[in-house]
Design an enzyme around this catalytic site. Sequence first.
Site, PDB file in Angstrom:
ATOM      1  N   ARG B 299       0.855  -1.192   0.000  1.00  0.00           N
ATOM      2  CA  ARG B 299       0.000   0.000   0.000  1.00  0.00           C
ATOM      3  C   ARG B 299       0.885   1.233   0.000  1.00  0.00           C
ATOM      4  O   ARG B 299       1.658   1.434   0.929  1.00  0.00           O
ATOM      5  CB  ARG B 299      -0.882   0.045   1.254  1.00  0.00           C
ATOM      6  N   GLU B 301       0.539   4.167   0.888  1.00  0.00           N
ATOM      7  CA  GLU B 301      -0.105   5.220   1.659  1.00  0.00           C
ATOM      8  C   GLU B 301       0.962   5.913   2.486  1.00  0.00           C
ATOM      9  O   GLU B 301       1.680   5.265   3.238  1.00  0.00           O
ATOM     10  CB  GLU B 301      -1.140   4.617   2.620  1.00  0.00           C
ATOM     11  N   ARG B 307      -0.484   2.070  13.035  1.00  0.00           N
ATOM     12  CA  ARG B 307      -1.077   0.843  12.502  1.00  0.00           C
ATOM     13  C   ARG B 307      -1.020   0.712  10.987  1.00  0.00           C
ATOM     14  O   ARG B 307      -1.738  -0.070  10.398  1.00  0.00           O
ATOM     15  CB  ARG B 307      -2.517   0.721  12.986  1.00  0.00           C
ATOM     16  N   HIS B 308      -0.194   1.511  10.333  1.00  0.00           N
ATOM     17  CA  HIS B 308      -0.071   1.378   8.883  1.00  0.00           C
ATOM     18  C   HIS B 308       1.346   0.975   8.489  1.00  0.00           C
ATOM     19  O   HIS B 308       2.321   1.519   8.998  1.00  0.00           O
ATOM     20  CB  HIS B 308      -0.417   2.703   8.196  1.00  0.00           C
ATOM     21  N   GLU B 450     -10.404  -1.745  13.606  1.00  0.00           N
ATOM     22  CA  GLU B 450     -10.906  -2.575  12.519  1.00  0.00           C
ATOM     23  C   GLU B 450      -9.808  -3.507  12.026  1.00  0.00           C
ATOM     24  O   GLU B 450      -8.692  -3.076  11.766  1.00  0.00           O
ATOM     25  CB  GLU B 450     -11.381  -1.646  11.394  1.00  0.00           C
ATOM     26  N   SER B 453     -12.457  -5.902   6.789  1.00  0.00           N
ATOM     27  CA  SER B 453     -13.560  -5.225   6.159  1.00  0.00           C
ATOM     28  C   SER B 453     -13.992  -6.154   5.036  1.00  0.00           C
ATOM     29  O   SER B 453     -13.204  -6.488   4.184  1.00  0.00           O
ATOM     30  CB  SER B 453     -13.046  -3.898   5.627  1.00  0.00           C
ATOM     31  N   ARG B 501      -1.411  -6.649  12.036  1.00  0.00           N
ATOM     32  CA  ARG B 501      -2.374  -5.902  12.830  1.00  0.00           C
ATOM     33  C   ARG B 501      -3.118  -6.828  13.791  1.00  0.00           C
ATOM     34  O   ARG B 501      -3.366  -6.469  14.936  1.00  0.00           O
ATOM     35  CB  ARG B 501      -3.358  -5.188  11.901  1.00  0.00           C
TER      36      ARG B 501
END
Lengths: 302, 527
Positions: B299, B301, B307-308, B450, B453, B501
Amino acid sequence: MNGPVNFYKTREIIRHDVQVLLPNNMYKMKNIHGNDKDEGHLGDHVSPFEDTFNISMQGMEDRPEINMLESRLRKIVQELNEIREDMVKLKGAVSLSEVVNDLHVEVTTVPNLNDTIVNASPSHPPYSLLSVQKLCSRTMNLLVSTHLHSTISALTDEAETFGRQLSEFRPQPNLPNISLRLIWKNIGPSPELIVGHLPISGEPNMLRYFARVLPTIFTYENSDNVIDLDSVLDISYCLVRSRTKTERTSYLQSLSKKLGKSPYFGGHTEITIADIAACSAIKQVAQNEINQSMSRWLVRCE
Amino acid sequence: MVENNPPEMSEKGDSKKAAKKEAKKAEKEARKSAGKVESSVVVEEDVSVGKYGNYGLIQSNSQSPIRTFTDIRLLNSSLAESNVWIRARLHTVRARGKQCFIVLRQREFTVQALVNVSDTISKAMVKFCSNISKESIVDLEGTVVDVGKKGVAGCTQGDVELLVSQIWIVSVAVSQLPLQIEDASRPEKSDDPESLKIRVNQDTRLDNRILDLRTPANQAIFRLEAGVCRLFRETLTRKGFVEIHTPKIISAASEGGANVFEVTYFKGSAYLAQSPQLYKQMAIAADFDKVFTIGAVFRAEDSNTHRHLTEFTGLDLEMAFHYHYHEVMLTIGDMFNAIFKGLRDEYAVEIAAVGNQFSVEPFTFLDPALVLKYDEGRALLAEAGVEVGSEDDLSTPAEKLLGRLVKAKYDTDFYILDKYPLAVRPFYTMPDPENPILSNSYDMFMRGEEVMSGAQRVHDPQLLTERAKHHGIDVSKIAAYIDSFKYGCPPHAGGGIGLERVVMLYLGLDNIRKTAMFPRDPKRITP
């Protein structure tokens, strides 16, 4: 002065071809001379026939047949009115009771009990839930879903059987549903009922809560001898928590004394909240330690 | 001779500082030479020659000795008086006169060994022992001694110690360590006010990850992480899932388009897979019925949060169902519960080891998993004073608060939130048939964060095109995705979790970098 005379040409005094502007600060009057049919054939007259009708009736007033007919009709109308009034009264009574029922089911029970949690230890299954489920079954479906908390790795046989019995309940499709979660958890002998933020501890107290939100279903505060029932509830609470056999025996004795020869606690002829609590407590800890009259009562409570 | 040197030097020095420096230098040299003299003296009368030293490089020699080694974790008083060989790291060493105390470490297990000058053990051997650098690997022979009830404080095998008869260095560590294992494994929060406050910060740990990973907590974390993977595989395989492997180099972005890494691919360019979703779904369309995959996910991001990560391990599953997506949702709930149960029952030692360093509450869950409707979650939040609109997504603080509320009420750290609003879900989410603002989608939460998903996917190409247009997505760009449903596809649902996670949240750690062995984030691509 013979011959044709030439007329003088005079100035026109009134002209008829111009549009007359009427002032708008005056009332408009109806043209009574005009015979236009725009108003309909009645014009501005109100009920022109009424007088004629009355006039025509005047001649018949004294005739006996007509009078008889009239009085007979009046009687019929009166009777019909009476019947109608009765019907309205009846309808009022019926709908009143319906309103009470609706209030009871929708306002007092459903929102208060939905999403309620009962935490119980598998070594002490809250058997009273079965009785509650049975007693409620006429007015609502009490649906119990069970969960196993991570503090417990395996269920006891009694707890498993109990959970199965709860789930075997067949809901009536036309009654409101109330769902309750039973969570098996390592919390000791007293189960917890979680409605708000603070738990209600102990099975008898749990039943007290149910009796308060569903006053029509349980015999408790509506009975004459609440104090007797209360003391049985308290003994049941202590019985479950007792550690030694002697302690248990003394509690069982006082329960037996309280029961006496009556079919249910407090001399009632129907099952009360005290019976439900005591029954569950005995099943949890002292099924084999009760006397004959108590076992007969236990069977009666089932 | 040694003591005369410093004054001479100081006379020559110009300033006091220089003099001091020189003095120190001289002292050092003197000490060195003195050591040499001493050792050479002792060697002459050493009684323990052949009992200690350096093996040199072990190159799998044909004359290698054949020995049975004992694991430190198996040492206890039942083995008293027996002779054992142990290969372990030298954790600490402390010399006191004619004795030398060594603490040996194997993963999280430690034992004390004692070298005592005696008929067979020379002074030189004790000195040699006291000079072995920390973290060196040694082979050690010794007798197990039962120390009785008083025990050895600070060692996991406290009821025994070893009386050393031989010690050999297998691999030597440099004496200057960038971080001390003891500092790195010190509990984060200590009740003892006199305990040392020295901690190793995150970056130092990550820069020297090999050393950091040697701490008992880290050993436990990564063993437990392996456990999560194993349990995921086992549980799903038992349920009839097939493990598949999906490509990581892809031609177009799989989800939306943003957040992908572009890589050069011969003369053109390609992207790194952001999610195996498309391939999972294609496997379903290809009649694999139930599939799962474990693999790296990328990712791009640029978010530097706790948490990333930019690269992590995705555990993804997809399953065809008959009539209702709850079949899938509850299967996933069961799968989570099986993992939690497995960890609770099989990894108690590891969980306790992590708990020693990072004090956290044990993870709680309900079986079967608690399922709440999105609207029920909103009602709980509203009760606590946080209003969330019926078509709004939960913000991260709201999610955390909801986690706390659910924990307080149900005493569970894991729950499923069902029926999310359609507006906040991706275009391929199946709308709810009874309420147009809801969708057949669910999120799963651990400790209020979360972790998964998922949703029922639209498997009808026409509806999919419609939904994509509604979301303003260029249909030509996702033509391949839509086309994969052209030839008939069973209704299906699924979801994916991030391994790091899940482990972080199961253990209640505060940073995902603690559960990634060599974490990758926007600011770190080494080691």
